[in-house]
Structures are given as C-alpha cells and as structure tokens.
Scaffold this motif. Structure first.
Motif, PDB file in Angstrom:
ATOM      1  N   LEU A  58     -22.092  30.264 -69.785  1.00  5.72           N
ATOM      2  CA  LEU A  58     -21.898  29.737 -68.432  1.00  5.72           C
ATOM      3  C   LEU A  58     -20.984  30.603 -67.588  1.00  5.72           C
ATOM      4  CD1 LEU A  58     -21.591  25.893 -69.087  1.00  5.72           C
ATOM      5  CD2 LEU A  58     -23.635  27.324 -68.892  1.00  5.72           C
ATOM      6  N   THR A  59     -20.006  31.279 -68.198  1.00 12.20           N
ATOM      7  CA  THR A  59     -19.083  32.088 -67.408  1.00 12.20           C
ATOM      8  C   THR A  59     -19.778  33.278 -66.764  1.00 12.20           C
ATOM      9  OG1 THR A  59     -18.421  33.396 -69.340  1.00 12.20           O
ATOM     10  CG2 THR A  59     -17.126  31.427 -68.851  1.00 12.20           C
ATOM     11  N   ALA A  60     -20.939  33.676 -67.301  1.00 12.60           N
ATOM     12  CA  ALA A  60     -21.679  34.809 -66.742  1.00 12.60           C
ATOM     13  C   ALA A  60     -22.604  34.402 -65.602  1.00 12.60           C
ATOM     14  CB  ALA A  60     -22.498  35.491 -67.837  1.00 12.60           C
ATOM     15  N   LEU A  61     -22.978  33.150 -65.546  1.00 12.92           N
ATOM     16  CA  LEU A  61     -24.041  32.742 -64.625  1.00 12.92           C
ATOM     17  C   LEU A  61     -23.715  32.943 -63.148  1.00 12.92           C
ATOM     18  CD1 LEU A  61     -25.482  29.560 -66.357  1.00 12.92           C
ATOM     19  CD2 LEU A  61     -26.045  31.975 -66.722  1.00 12.92           C
ATOM     20  N   LEU A 105     -30.464  21.774 -75.295  1.00 10.24           N
ATOM     21  CA  LEU A 105     -29.257  22.551 -75.035  1.00 10.24           C
ATOM     22  C   LEU A 105     -28.241  22.170 -76.103  1.00 10.24           C
ATOM     23  CD1 LEU A 105     -28.974  22.171 -71.141  1.00 10.24           C
ATOM     24  CD2 LEU A 105     -30.128  23.979 -72.447  1.00 10.24           C
ATOM     25  N   LEU A 106     -27.777  23.136 -76.870  1.00  5.33           N
ATOM     26  CA  LEU A 106     -26.852  22.916 -77.975  1.00  5.33           C
ATOM     27  C   LEU A 106     -25.468  23.345 -77.508  1.00  5.33           C
ATOM     28  CD1 LEU A 106     -29.051  24.562 -80.762  1.00  5.33           C
ATOM     29  CD2 LEU A 106     -29.191  22.215 -79.846  1.00  5.33           C
ATOM     30  N   VAL A 107     -24.593  22.376 -77.282  1.00  5.85           N
ATOM     31  CA  VAL A 107     -23.339  22.638 -76.564  1.00  5.85           C
ATOM     32  C   VAL A 107     -22.159  22.516 -77.524  1.00  5.85           C
ATOM     33  CG1 VAL A 107     -22.028  22.093 -74.499  1.00  5.85           C
ATOM     34  CG2 VAL A 107     -24.479  21.602 -74.564  1.00  5.85           C
ATOM     35  N   SER A 108     -21.446  23.612 -77.695  1.00  3.08           N
ATOM     36  CA  SER A 108     -20.409  23.688 -78.728  1.00  3.08           C
ATOM     37  C   SER A 108     -19.183  22.860 -78.393  1.00  3.08           C
ATOM     38  CB  SER A 108     -19.981  25.147 -78.924  1.00  3.08           C
ATOM     39  OG  SER A 108     -19.076  25.544 -77.904  1.00  3.08           O
ATOM     40  N   GLY A 109     -18.369  22.674 -79.422  1.00  2.00           N
ATOM     41  CA  GLY A 109     -17.045  22.106 -79.240  1.00  2.00           C
ATOM     42  C   GLY A 109     -16.086  23.147 -78.683  1.00  2.00           C
ATOM     43  N   GLY A 110     -14.858  22.716 -78.452  1.00  6.45           N
ATOM     44  CA  GLY A 110     -13.840  23.580 -77.870  1.00  6.45           C
ATOM     45  C   GLY A 110     -13.012  22.793 -76.881  1.00  6.45           C
ATOM     46  N   ASP A 111     -12.973  23.227 -75.648  1.00  7.03           N
ATOM     47  CA  ASP A 111     -12.189  22.556 -74.612  1.00  7.03           C
ATOM     48  C   ASP A 111     -13.123  21.936 -73.574  1.00  7.03           C
ATOM     49  OD1 ASP A 111     -10.592  22.348 -71.983  1.00  7.03           O
ATOM     50  OD2 ASP A 111      -9.053  22.739 -73.493  1.00  7.03           O
ATOM     51  N   ALA A 112     -13.098  20.621 -73.482  1.00  8.07           N
ATOM     52  CA  ALA A 112     -14.031  19.908 -72.599  1.00  8.07           C
ATOM     53  C   ALA A 112     -13.762  20.190 -71.122  1.00  8.07           C
ATOM     54  CB  ALA A 112     -13.958  18.404 -72.865  1.00  8.07           C
ATOM     55  N   LEU A 113     -12.509  20.356 -70.736  1.00 13.17           N
ATOM     56  CA  LEU A 113     -12.200  20.603 -69.336  1.00 13.17           C
ATOM     57  C   LEU A 113     -12.608  22.018 -68.929  1.00 13.17           C
ATOM     58  CD1 LEU A 113      -8.730  18.858 -68.973  1.00 13.17           C
ATOM     59  CD2 LEU A 113     -10.954  18.040 -68.185  1.00 13.17           C
ATOM     60  N   TYR A 114     -12.451  22.977 -69.827  1.00 12.39           N
ATOM     61  CA  TYR A 114     -12.908  24.337 -69.556  1.00 12.39           C
ATOM     62  C   TYR A 114     -14.428  24.359 -69.399  1.00 12.39           C
ATOM     63  CZ  TYR A 114     -13.234  29.433 -70.048  1.00 12.39           C
ATOM     64  OH  TYR A 114     -13.480  30.773 -69.851  1.00 12.39           O
ATOM     65  N   LEU A 115     -15.101  23.646 -70.292  1.00 16.66           N
ATOM     66  CA  LEU A 115     -16.561  23.536 -70.211  1.00 16.66           C
ATOM     67  C   LEU A 115     -16.976  22.866 -68.914  1.00 16.66           C
ATOM     68  CD1 LEU A 115     -19.416  23.706 -71.380  1.00 16.66           C
ATOM     69  CD2 LEU A 115     -18.928  21.589 -72.642  1.00 16.66           C
ATOM     70  N   CYS A 116     -16.307  21.789 -68.549  1.00 16.77           N
ATOM     71  CA  CYS A 116     -16.621  21.070 -67.313  1.00 16.77           C
ATOM     72  C   CYS A 116     -16.476  21.992 -66.101  1.00 16.77           C
ATOM     73  CB  CYS A 116     -15.701  19.858 -67.185  1.00 16.77           C
ATOM     74  SG  CYS A 116     -16.017  18.827 -65.739  1.00 16.77           S
ATOM     75  N   TRP A 173     -16.737  25.253 -65.941  1.00 14.58           N
ATOM     76  CA  TRP A 173     -17.778  26.269 -65.861  1.00 14.58           C
ATOM     77  C   TRP A 173     -19.168  25.677 -65.695  1.00 14.58           C
ATOM     78  CZ3 TRP A 173     -17.106  30.825 -64.181  1.00 14.58           C
ATOM     79  CH2 TRP A 173     -15.853  31.420 -64.299  1.00 14.58           C
ATOM     80  N   MET A 174     -19.362  24.437 -66.070  1.00 16.24           N
ATOM     81  CA  MET A 174     -20.619  23.772 -65.731  1.00 16.24           C
ATOM     82  C   MET A 174     -20.749  23.620 -64.225  1.00 16.24           C
ATOM     83  SD  MET A 174     -21.149  20.898 -68.704  1.00 16.24           S
ATOM     84  CE  MET A 174     -22.668  20.283 -67.932  1.00 16.24           C
ATOM     85  N   ARG A 175     -19.637  23.329 -63.566  1.00 15.53           N
ATOM     86  CA  ARG A 175     -19.650  23.212 -62.109  1.00 15.53           C
ATOM     87  C   ARG A 175     -19.773  24.582 -61.451  1.00 15.53           C
ATOM     88  NH1 ARG A 175     -18.517  18.084 -60.694  1.00 15.53           N
ATOM     89  NH2 ARG A 175     -17.272  16.771 -62.083  1.00 15.53           N
ATOM     90  N   GLN A 176     -18.971  25.540 -61.907  1.00 19.44           N
ATOM     91  CA  GLN A 176     -18.964  26.866 -61.289  1.00 19.44           C
ATOM     92  C   GLN A 176     -20.302  27.574 -61.445  1.00 19.44           C
ATOM     93  OE1 GLN A 176     -15.949  26.439 -59.403  1.00 19.44           O
ATOM     94  NE2 GLN A 176     -16.034  28.653 -59.656  1.00 19.44           N
TER      95      GLN A 176
END
Length: 223
Positions: A76-79, A97-108, A110-113
């Motif tokens: 997502l950071t590349a999109l 879509l297989l979405v990994s664990g990690g940091d939910a707020l960071y993922l959120c 970059w999903m928006r960005q």
C-alpha cells in the motif's frame, strides 16, 4: 466485501471451511493478493525478516501458504506513487486479500492514503482475510493498549466497517498473548461490543451477518 477476521490466520479446519464458503469455490481455484503493509509500522514485526516470512508463506500464520491458484503482493505504501490502472484491476480480479498483522493504525493510514479504502465498497465478492491487525483495522477503534504507531490525528480510530472491536491473541494465564483480565480491562475503554479471541478463532461477516468460527476460546465483552 465478505470478511474473515482472524487472530492467528487460517489455523484450523473450521476456519478453512469458512474461507472456502466465503470464496464460493476451492482455494486451489482462487487468486489472492497479500498485503504486508501493517508489519512496517510495528516494532515487533517488519520491515525485514518477518515481512518476508509473511509474503513467502513462512510466518507460521497460515494465509499465503494455503494452496492458492496464484498469490501476488500489494504494497500500500507504493500505491500513491503509481497510476491507478496499474493496481486497481489487480485488486478487482483477486478473489481474496490476505492482510497481515502488525500495526492497525499504520495499516489504516495507508489504506486511506493509497485509495484502497475507497475501492472496498465495490468489491462485493472479494474476501478480506485479516490477521490480527489486518482484522482490527476494519473495526471502529483498537484501544490505546494496541497503539504503537500514532497517526496524524493522534487517536485510535480505525475504519469502522464493522460495529465491533477485536482483542486478538487471547491466551490462558502464563501463555504468550493477552490474558482475559487484560482483555476485560481493554474492553472497558472501548465503546460497543468487543470480541476477545484466541488464534483458533475467527469472525465471518457477510451481508451484515456476524458469526464466530472457533475451535478455541473466545468471548464477547461490552455487549
């Protein structure tokens, strides 16, 4: 979208059967894109070895290694730096879509960005398979206990595509994970219903219907 929200991945036959039901066909006939982005925001995961382990299916959390017809990577950071026509068709064509664990707020963030969040409403037949943070990102809030990376807003608000929150990795006393006492304390600070669930448990959401699939331990708090 159809949702399979897991704590530890597709860890048992019941969760695997639920995934096949959501797909409507065998995993071997289905294509997937894996999304490792959440890992980069959490100090315990990526970037590095653990991100590679998830992408390659060697993480110990069964998702990528289930026998898919094909698996690709969606970072997502590349999109935001590439044209939509280079990635949007790939997402539309994927069965899961297989979405990994990690940091939910960071993922959120970059999903928006990236614009992925804007695409989700049109993916009516796609299955979102979340692992830990990959599941929590769809809830209204994650609670301060799970905050590692702070978004520009400074809060713990996530996407709110479901109306319940999730405390993953519920564990019995002394085992790695979150104890029931910790889950209850966390839930006291979360508005609305919240599921605490172990790595043998998942939640499916289809057309607003929520079902728990488990060969382990779970509880509904704050309902």
């Amino acid at each position: 979208m159809k949702l399979l929200l897991t704590s530890g991945g597709v860890t048992n036959a019941s969760i695997r059967d639920a995934l096949v039901d959501l797909l409507g066909k065998p995993i071997a006939d289905s294509s997937a894109l894996c999304i490792p982005t959440a890992m980069y925001g959490h100090p315990w995961s990526g970037p590095g070895v653990k991100a590679w382990q998830f992408i390659s299916g060697n993480s110990g959390n069964p998702m990528v290694d289930l026998g898919w017809r094909s698996v690709g990577v969606l970072e997502l950071t590349a999109l935001p730096t590439i044209d939509d026509e280079r990635w949007v068709p790939l997402v539309r064509e994927a069965d899961a879509l297989l979405v990994s664990g990690g940091d939910a707020l960071y993922l959120c963030h970059w999903m928006r960005q990236s614009g992925l969040v804007d695409l989700l409403p049109s993916l009516s037949e796609t299955v979102w398979v979340g692992l830990s943070a990959g599941s929590m990102v769809l809830t209204p809030r994650i609670g301060d206990d799970f905050v590692q990376w702070r978004p520009p807003t400074g809060d713990d608000v996530t996407l709110g595509l479901v109306d319940f929150s999730i405390c993953p990795h519920l564990a019995r006393g002394g085992e790695p994970g979150n104890s029931m006492a910790e889950a209850e304390k966390w839930a006291a600070g979360i508005d609305g219903p919240a599921y605490a669930m172990d790595d043998q448990t998942a939640i499916t959401v289809t057309d607003g219907t929520v079902e728990v699939v488990s060969e382990g331990r779970w509880t509904l708090l704050g309902a």
